[in-house]
Design a protein around this motif. Structure first.
Motif, PDB file in Angstrom:
ATOM      1  N   SER A   8       0.852  -1.185   0.000  1.00  0.00           N
ATOM      2  CA  SER A   8       0.000   0.000   0.000  1.00  0.00           C
ATOM      3  C   SER A   8       0.887   1.233   0.000  1.00  0.00           C
ATOM      4  O   SER A   8       1.984   1.208   0.565  1.00  0.00           O
ATOM      5  N   THR A   9       0.400   2.306  -0.601  1.00  0.00           N
ATOM      6  CA  THR A   9       1.101   3.584  -0.498  1.00  0.00           C
ATOM      7  C   THR A   9       0.430   4.487   0.534  1.00  0.00           C
ATOM      8  O   THR A   9       0.855   5.636   0.706  1.00  0.00           O
ATOM      9  N   ASN A  10      -0.580   3.963   1.234  1.00  0.00           N
ATOM     10  CA  ASN A  10      -1.233   4.747   2.284  1.00  0.00           C
ATOM     11  C   ASN A  10      -0.195   5.052   3.366  1.00  0.00           C
ATOM     12  O   ASN A  10       0.389   4.131   3.947  1.00  0.00           O
ATOM     13  N   PRO A  11       0.057   6.327   3.649  1.00  0.00           N
ATOM     14  CA  PRO A  11       1.111   6.668   4.606  1.00  0.00           C
ATOM     15  C   PRO A  11       0.884   6.118   6.006  1.00  0.00           C
ATOM     16  O   PRO A  11       1.848   5.866   6.737  1.00  0.00           O
ATOM     17  N   VAL A  12      -0.355   5.907   6.401  1.00  0.00           N
ATOM     18  CA  VAL A  12      -0.630   5.373   7.735  1.00  0.00           C
ATOM     19  C   VAL A  12      -0.228   3.897   7.813  1.00  0.00           C
ATOM     20  O   VAL A  12       0.351   3.453   8.804  1.00  0.00           O
ATOM     21  N   LYS A  13      -0.502   3.132   6.763  1.00  0.00           N
ATOM     22  CA  LYS A  13      -0.113   1.715   6.746  1.00  0.00           C
ATOM     23  C   LYS A  13       1.406   1.566   6.710  1.00  0.00           C
ATOM     24  O   LYS A  13       1.971   0.702   7.390  1.00  0.00           O
ATOM     25  N   VAL A  14       2.073   2.410   5.950  1.00  0.00           N
ATOM     26  CA  VAL A  14       3.533   2.377   5.889  1.00  0.00           C
ATOM     27  C   VAL A  14       4.114   2.773   7.251  1.00  0.00           C
ATOM     28  O   VAL A  14       5.026   2.117   7.764  1.00  0.00           O
ATOM     29  N   ALA A  15       3.571   3.822   7.871  1.00  0.00           N
ATOM     30  CA  ALA A  15       4.065   4.276   9.173  1.00  0.00           C
ATOM     31  C   ALA A  15       3.841   3.224  10.257  1.00  0.00           C
ATOM     32  O   ALA A  15       4.693   3.032  11.135  1.00  0.00           O
ATOM     33  N   ALA A  16       2.706   2.528  10.207  1.00  0.00           N
ATOM     34  CA  ALA A  16       2.447   1.470  11.189  1.00  0.00           C
ATOM     35  C   ALA A  16       3.481   0.365  11.065  1.00  0.00           C
ATOM     36  O   ALA A  16       3.954  -0.182  12.068  1.00  0.00           O
ATOM     37  N   THR A  17       3.855   0.039   9.834  1.00  0.00           N
ATOM     38  CA  THR A  17       4.870  -0.993   9.613  1.00  0.00           C
ATOM     39  C   THR A  17       6.244  -0.492  10.045  1.00  0.00           C
ATOM     40  O   THR A  17       7.002  -1.236  10.680  1.00  0.00           O
ATOM     41  N   GLU A  18       6.565   0.757   9.740  1.00  0.00           N
ATOM     42  CA  GLU A  18       7.843   1.334  10.188  1.00  0.00           C
ATOM     43  C   GLU A  18       7.948   1.324  11.704  1.00  0.00           C
ATOM     44  O   GLU A  18       9.007   1.035  12.259  1.00  0.00           O
ATOM     45  N   ARG A  19       6.849   1.623  12.364  1.00  0.00           N
ATOM     46  CA  ARG A  19       6.820   1.660  13.829  1.00  0.00           C
ATOM     47  C   ARG A  19       7.221   0.312  14.404  1.00  0.00           C
ATOM     48  O   ARG A  19       7.988   0.224  15.357  1.00  0.00           O
ATOM     49  N   VAL A  20       6.725  -0.760  13.810  1.00  0.00           N
ATOM     50  CA  VAL A  20       7.015  -2.107  14.287  1.00  0.00           C
ATOM     51  C   VAL A  20       8.376  -2.581  13.781  1.00  0.00           C
ATOM     52  O   VAL A  20       9.208  -3.049  14.552  1.00  0.00           O
ATOM     53  N   ALA A  21       8.602  -2.475  12.474  1.00  0.00           N
ATOM     54  CA  ALA A  21       9.813  -3.016  11.869  1.00  0.00           C
ATOM     55  C   ALA A  21      11.066  -2.284  12.333  1.00  0.00           C
ATOM     56  O   ALA A  21      12.125  -2.899  12.477  1.00  0.00           O
ATOM     57  N   GLY A  22      10.948  -1.005  12.593  1.00  0.00           N
ATOM     58  CA  GLY A  22      12.092  -0.258  13.100  1.00  0.00           C
ATOM     59  C   GLY A  22      12.529  -0.778  14.452  1.00  0.00           C
ATOM     60  O   GLY A  22      13.717  -0.971  14.704  1.00  0.00           O
ATOM     61  N   ASP A  23      11.562  -1.035  15.324  1.00  0.00           N
ATOM     62  CA  ASP A  23      11.875  -1.544  16.659  1.00  0.00           C
ATOM     63  C   ASP A  23      12.377  -2.984  16.619  1.00  0.00           C
ATOM     64  O   ASP A  23      13.346  -3.340  17.280  1.00  0.00           O
ATOM     65  N   LEU A  24      11.718  -3.832  15.846  1.00  0.00           N
ATOM     66  CA  LEU A  24      12.050  -5.258  15.835  1.00  0.00           C
ATOM     67  C   LEU A  24      13.265  -5.593  14.986  1.00  0.00           C
ATOM     68  O   LEU A  24      14.069  -6.446  15.353  1.00  0.00           O
ATOM     69  N   LEU A  25      13.381  -4.941  13.834  1.00  0.00           N
ATOM     70  CA  LEU A  25      14.365  -5.380  12.850  1.00  0.00           C
ATOM     71  C   LEU A  25      15.327  -4.295  12.381  1.00  0.00           C
ATOM     72  O   LEU A  25      16.244  -4.583  11.624  1.00  0.00           O
ATOM     73  N   GLY A  26      15.092  -3.056  12.764  1.00  0.00           N
ATOM     74  CA  GLY A  26      15.898  -1.961  12.238  1.00  0.00           C
ATOM     75  C   GLY A  26      15.803  -1.881  10.726  1.00  0.00           C
ATOM     76  O   GLY A  26      16.777  -1.584  10.047  1.00  0.00           O
ATOM     77  N   ALA A  27      14.633  -2.165  10.184  1.00  0.00           N
ATOM     78  CA  ALA A  27      14.427  -2.314   8.747  1.00  0.00           C
ATOM     79  C   ALA A  27      14.113  -1.001   8.047  1.00  0.00           C
ATOM     80  O   ALA A  27      13.631  -0.056   8.664  1.00  0.00           O
ATOM     81  N   THR A  28      14.349  -1.002   6.739  1.00  0.00           N
ATOM     82  CA  THR A  28      13.842   0.062   5.895  1.00  0.00           C
ATOM     83  C   THR A  28      12.490  -0.404   5.362  1.00  0.00           C
ATOM     84  O   THR A  28      12.290  -1.583   5.084  1.00  0.00           O
ATOM     85  N   VAL A  29      11.577   0.532   5.245  1.00  0.00           N
ATOM     86  CA  VAL A  29      10.204   0.214   4.841  1.00  0.00           C
ATOM     87  C   VAL A  29       9.789   1.155   3.725  1.00  0.00           C
ATOM     88  O   VAL A  29      10.030   2.357   3.805  1.00  0.00           O
ATOM     89  N   GLU A  30       9.164   0.582   2.703  1.00  0.00           N
ATOM     90  CA  GLU A  30       8.589   1.411   1.646  1.00  0.00           C
ATOM     91  C   GLU A  30       7.251   0.819   1.238  1.00  0.00           C
ATOM     92  O   GLU A  30       7.005  -0.374   1.420  1.00  0.00           O
ATOM     93  N   GLY A  31       6.404   1.658   0.701  1.00  0.00           N
ATOM     94  CA  GLY A  31       5.105   1.219   0.234  1.00  0.00           C
ATOM     95  C   GLY A  31       5.074   1.103  -1.277  1.00  0.00           C
ATOM     96  O   GLY A  31       5.770   1.842  -1.967  1.00  0.00           O
ATOM     97  N   VAL A  32       4.281   0.162  -1.752  1.00  0.00           N
ATOM     98  CA  VAL A  32       4.093  -0.020  -3.180  1.00  0.00           C
ATOM     99  C   VAL A  32       2.610  -0.296  -3.423  1.00  0.00           C
ATOM    100  O   VAL A  32       1.974  -1.000  -2.636  1.00  0.00           O
ATOM    101  N   ALA A  33       2.080   0.276  -4.476  1.00  0.00           N
ATOM    102  CA  ALA A  33       0.661   0.078  -4.789  1.00  0.00           C
ATOM    103  C   ALA A  33       0.452  -1.324  -5.358  1.00  0.00           C
ATOM    104  O   ALA A  33       1.121  -1.711  -6.321  1.00  0.00           O
ATOM    105  N   VAL A  34      -0.422  -2.086  -4.736  1.00  0.00           N
ATOM    106  CA  VAL A  34      -0.803  -3.409  -5.226  1.00  0.00           C
ATOM    107  C   VAL A  34      -2.314  -3.547  -5.097  1.00  0.00           C
ATOM    108  O   VAL A  34      -2.953  -2.837  -4.315  1.00  0.00           O
ATOM    109  N   ASP A  35      -2.867  -4.478  -5.829  1.00  0.00           N
ATOM    110  CA  ASP A  35      -4.298  -4.765  -5.747  1.00  0.00           C
ATOM    111  C   ASP A  35      -4.526  -5.731  -4.593  1.00  0.00           C
ATOM    112  O   ASP A  35      -3.855  -6.757  -4.490  1.00  0.00           O
TER     113      ASP A  35
END
Length: 174
Positions: A8-35
């Motif tokens: 998803s490119t919805n900024p709230v969905k991306v931010a929710a994932t960043e919130r979790v992935a940053g803490d758990l994995l120190g990951a980079t997160v990006e959104g992509v439009a999919v059906d």
């Protein structure tokens, strides 16, 4: 570094994932439009989960990533409990495993539920009711319906954290 793609490119969905992935994995997160493969307003738990799963698989396929994440909000009725409910589900895949996690469920006001059951989408119904636009890209229904105690990002982050559980702990093995 771990790379995560959100379906998803919805900024709230991306931010929710960043919130979790940053803490758990120190990951980079990006959104992509999919059906999502489900209607714009998923109805029922099965359809909402299917949308999250489809988004996760398609996100992983769309880019060079370690994990694909799908986040989906829907509405559902629950046997034995009156009302129509806002539900949130997430799915995570690494291409071999697929895990799911649920967020909070919040009962919809009767007039909002009626309009949603008549076929309207929850976001525009709430926008109309509270005089906003694009509620889904801000506080979301969760924020509106809890007086701001829980916003959409925090609600979705709980679903994402639950879906990441099997990937970041050994409690699911065996």
């Amino acid at each position: 570094m771990t790379r995560i793609v959100v379906g998803s490119t919805n900024p709230v969905k991306v931010a929710a994932t960043e919130r979790v992935a940053g803490d758990l994995l120190g990951a980079t997160v990006e959104g992509v439009a999919v059906d999502s493969g489900v209607p714009e307003q998923p109805r029922g738990r099965a359809e909402t989960i299917a949308g999250a799963e489809n988004r996760a698989r398609r996100a992983l396929a769309a880019g060079d990533a370690d994990y694909g994440v799908g986040v989906e909000g829907g509405v559902a009725e629950t046997d034995g409990t009156p009302g129509t409910w806002l539900i949130m589900w997430a799915a995570v895949t690494d291409g071999e495993r697929l895990a799911r996690g649920g967020g909070p469920s919040i009962r919809l006001p009767d007039d909002v539920a009626r309009r949603v059951r008549e076929g309207r989408e929850l976001g525009p119904v709430l926008d109309d009711r509270v005089g906003t636009s694009d509620v889904g890209e801000g506080a979301g229904a969760a924020g509106v319906l809890t007086g701001g105690a829980v916003d959409r990002e925090s609600a979705l982050s709980h679903a994402v954290a639950g879906a990441f559980g099997p990937f970041v702990t050994d409690h699911y093995e065996g």
